[in-house]
Motif scaffolding. Sequence first.
Motif, PDB file in Angstrom:
ATOM      1  N   HIS A 134     -62.594 -75.384  61.124  1.00  0.00           N
ATOM      2  CA  HIS A 134     -63.963 -75.844  61.351  1.00  0.00           C
ATOM      3  C   HIS A 134     -64.410 -75.620  62.793  1.00  0.00           C
ATOM      4  O   HIS A 134     -65.339 -76.286  63.272  1.00  0.00           O
ATOM      5  N   SER A 135     -63.763 -74.694  63.458  1.00  0.00           N
ATOM      6  CA  SER A 135     -64.130 -74.379  64.831  1.00  0.00           C
ATOM      7  C   SER A 135     -65.474 -73.661  64.862  1.00  0.00           C
ATOM      8  O   SER A 135     -65.923 -73.107  63.867  1.00  0.00           O
ATOM      9  N   GLU A 136     -66.090 -73.626  66.042  1.00  0.00           N
ATOM     10  CA  GLU A 136     -67.406 -73.024  66.198  1.00  0.00           C
ATOM     11  C   GLU A 136     -67.300 -71.574  66.669  1.00  0.00           C
ATOM     12  O   GLU A 136     -67.988 -71.169  67.599  1.00  0.00           O
ATOM     13  N   GLN A 168     -78.551 -70.697  61.136  1.00  0.00           N
ATOM     14  CA  GLN A 168     -78.743 -71.463  62.365  1.00  0.00           C
ATOM     15  C   GLN A 168     -79.473 -70.646  63.435  1.00  0.00           C
ATOM     16  O   GLN A 168     -80.274 -71.180  64.198  1.00  0.00           O
ATOM     17  N   LYS A 172     -73.549 -69.647  57.686  1.00  0.00           N
ATOM     18  CA  LYS A 172     -74.078 -70.780  58.452  1.00  0.00           C
ATOM     19  C   LYS A 172     -74.760 -70.297  59.735  1.00  0.00           C
ATOM     20  O   LYS A 172     -75.844 -70.763  60.097  1.00  0.00           O
ATOM     21  N   GLU A 173     -74.124 -69.335  60.410  1.00  0.00           N
ATOM     22  CA  GLU A 173     -74.681 -68.826  61.660  1.00  0.00           C
ATOM     23  C   GLU A 173     -75.975 -68.053  61.428  1.00  0.00           C
ATOM     24  O   GLU A 173     -76.911 -68.141  62.234  1.00  0.00           O
ATOM     25  N   TYR A 190     -69.782 -67.853  73.763  1.00  0.00           N
ATOM     26  CA  TYR A 190     -68.510 -67.156  73.628  1.00  0.00           C
ATOM     27  C   TYR A 190     -68.073 -66.619  74.995  1.00  0.00           C
ATOM     28  O   TYR A 190     -66.883 -66.622  75.329  1.00  0.00           O
ATOM     29  N   LYS A 248     -74.033 -68.609  71.897  1.00  0.00           N
ATOM     30  CA  LYS A 248     -72.858 -69.293  71.330  1.00  0.00           C
ATOM     31  C   LYS A 248     -71.882 -69.719  72.426  1.00  0.00           C
ATOM     32  O   LYS A 248     -70.924 -70.452  72.151  1.00  0.00           O
ATOM     33  N   PHE A 308     -68.730 -69.273  57.559  1.00  0.00           N
ATOM     34  CA  PHE A 308     -69.182 -69.386  58.939  1.00  0.00           C
ATOM     35  C   PHE A 308     -70.343 -68.434  59.217  1.00  0.00           C
ATOM     36  O   PHE A 308     -71.348 -68.827  59.825  1.00  0.00           O
TER      37      PHE A 308
END
Length: 872
Positions: A114-116, A194, A190-191, A248, A246, A187
């Motif tokens: 469940h990391s981003e 979002q 979802k991104e 990153y 993000k 993921f």
Amino acid sequence: MTELSRTSSLLWNIITLWAARWSLRTSGRAIVIKWIFNRRQWDVADIEEIQYHPGFLFGTATIIGRSEAFKLFGVEKETYDRLQTFLREQAQRILLNNKARIIACFERSDSFLHSEFFISSSKKDSFAQSWQQKFDDDFFILLGKLDRSLFLDRHQPEVTSLLAKAKVVIHLKLHFEECIQQRNEDFVNKELEQYRHTFDSVETRPLTEEQRLAAVYFEDVNVLVASAGSGKTSSLVGKAIYALKKKYFEPQEILMLAFASEAADGLKDRFAEALRKQSMRLTPDIRTFHSLGVLIIQTVEGKKPQLAPWAHDGDLFKNLLGDIVKEVCQDPSRQAEMTLLVSTLMFGNATSYDQRSYYQELFNDSSSDAMDMKNSAREKTPSLRTLNGEQVRSLEELILANWLSLNSIKYIYEKETEIQGGGESKEKSRKFKPDFYYPDADVYHEHFALNKDGEAPEFLGGAMYVSTVEWKRKIFNESQTKFFETHSAMFLDGTVFAVLKEQLIKFGLNPEPKNLESESAEFTEAKNALMGHFATIIKQIRNQGKTVQSLEVKPFDFLSQAFHNLILAVLKRYEDALAKNNLIDFEEMLIKASLYVENGVYRSPYKFICIDEFQDISQGRRRLVKALLDQHKEASLFAVGDDWQGIYRFAGADLDIFTRAEKYFGVTQELFLTNTFRSNQGIADAASWFVQKNPIQKKKAVIARDSGRHGVLEVLSYDSDHGAFPAIEKQLQRLAEELRRKNEKAKVFVLSRYKYLLPHRSKILEWHKEYPKTLEISTMTFHGSKGLEADYVFVLGMNSGPMGFPSIKNDNPFVQMYMPEADPFPYAEERRLFYVALTRAKKKAFLLTRKGMPSLFLQELHKIPDAKIYFA
């Protein structure tokens, strides 16, 4: 230790025929059963279930493990109940004893899943490695046993919670790859939702679904296979903006690389606008590969490297090589090699390689039809004229004649002679023409097309040709006429010049190399071509990080050996010139920068590297990028390009890096951009069908925003070389009239494979004056048009022949010795070049060809499925 036992009575022994005494004990978390001389032991965790079947006096207990079941006869119910209690207590104790580890393992797994961030291969491997180090296989095996156990009270909340966590961990362990893949897909979805607003607004038009996916997928190595006009730059900008949002990477950790200054400047402008729209300030580092090399060297050495003045100027570089060649050719043997090579190049690249391949084909392919052989011979043997002006019959004779000229040997080509035989054949005579006659020694020289076994090719008559050879030998011998012979086989094994020189000396002729400079335009043109080859090869060699000492090349015959000798001599002096003046060229700059990074002298701040036009990358640039990536475990690469547009092999580009990125960089995520905003569907279909005939090209279906298909290609035929421009002018006039009625203006490109075919500047000015308000006309080569677009494109030179398209002169065999490995598909790079030319057009492409000389590519286009739809 607790004992649960019974001794069988005599009656029971008689009934069951079982005369044994057994005992069952519990010890810690183990159950031990002994009988007679046997012993069995189980760990409580290995027992999944115990079944009890009551009997007349006693029952039977079956102990069930994962892989076996064991029956115990004569078991009292009380014994079974006590055993059940023991197993429940022990299972509960084992579960609770591992509570902390189960929770820790679950939390680590849940946090990871469940990391981003997108779980890349390196993140996945790192997690799996640390997981394995902290939780060994025995722990996961135990969890599996507890999950299957029927002795745990699953109504207790604590037990239920721990078993639920264990089940999650076990599933991840057993289905690790599938879990990560599904998690990444969730993921990404979802991104996409979002960051929908970001992707809608980051560029002038909203990013396509493919561009958004390319932004969100974040493997260690990401290759985006684009199509012409599909929005490569938008994809670069979109991904970098997403990565920044993000968090990153920090802006200073992002490096965006382009091949040319203009491309880098354009990328900076696009990125600045995107940052403004997103209310972001800090920008990534955007530069060219050469600028990056300067930065690294300057950082390490404390001063900017001194770049050679010819690094930016191709003509200056060729002039330098010309001066070096003059110096090299002060050696008479090098001068002879140089002039021999130039004289050979004067005749359509008629190198010994062509002859070598040709004869190998003739001698090795016994299934070929004789007529096909003759046709092949005619096609592969051009009209050849020697330095002395004679027209000879074969490439080998051309090379022999030029060698004789360069070594001051006077000869007469095919002097008609009549030699009478002696003895019984004295009265017989026959006129014939030996290949060479040396008047100063009264010696004849025949060059026979024989292989090492004395056989002749079938197209020359095979056995009949050999019979003629034997007759000539007999005539020469019987008449006591001085003569010697050479063979085609000597060209294949490289001994021909040694044999020729030995024979000439034997008859009193001493070869003396001379400096021969021709004032003819042909000679000058061929010499300039050779200088061009030298320039290409020197850059190729240095781009690969090779030197005179480390260069590994295997010449294939005497002429290629002569070429290689010159390359080595020129390369040595070129290296000396750089060292003497403390200069570096672009190739050395990249190598030096790579070494600084590889050795850790330069510490790179870059953790995310983006590359535009990835299909053009060379091995030298790849090495530098790989070194930068290797400095950071979490580094990521995003490379965008189109292998269909790989047209710079001559400049060092190695398409294999693009098509097999995983081989060079590791695990690679490959995505596609198939939507084009430029060409209509008809041009996209035709160009895609054409380029994908090469099976090595990556397969993709291109979808155009403009769905038009009808009449998007038109062939314009003309009668003479000067007829192309009137044909163009007729179409320009028609286009101008249509645009005038619509009050519109269109951009037009006139493109050619060769610069000399393009209209003169005066013609362009004439067209500009005639159509100032309707047509914006530009001319350029196919290579020069890459990355540009126009409404209408005229493609010149779609002819067959030596200077047609595809070019049959493009792959000089000498140059190939130093180049990256070529795509084996016929005309592979020329095919990609034509794809580039076609896809510059948004609305229509006009293909110009001389009547009766259609290009091979033009013929292929007419074979497109439903070709009539596309052609006007």
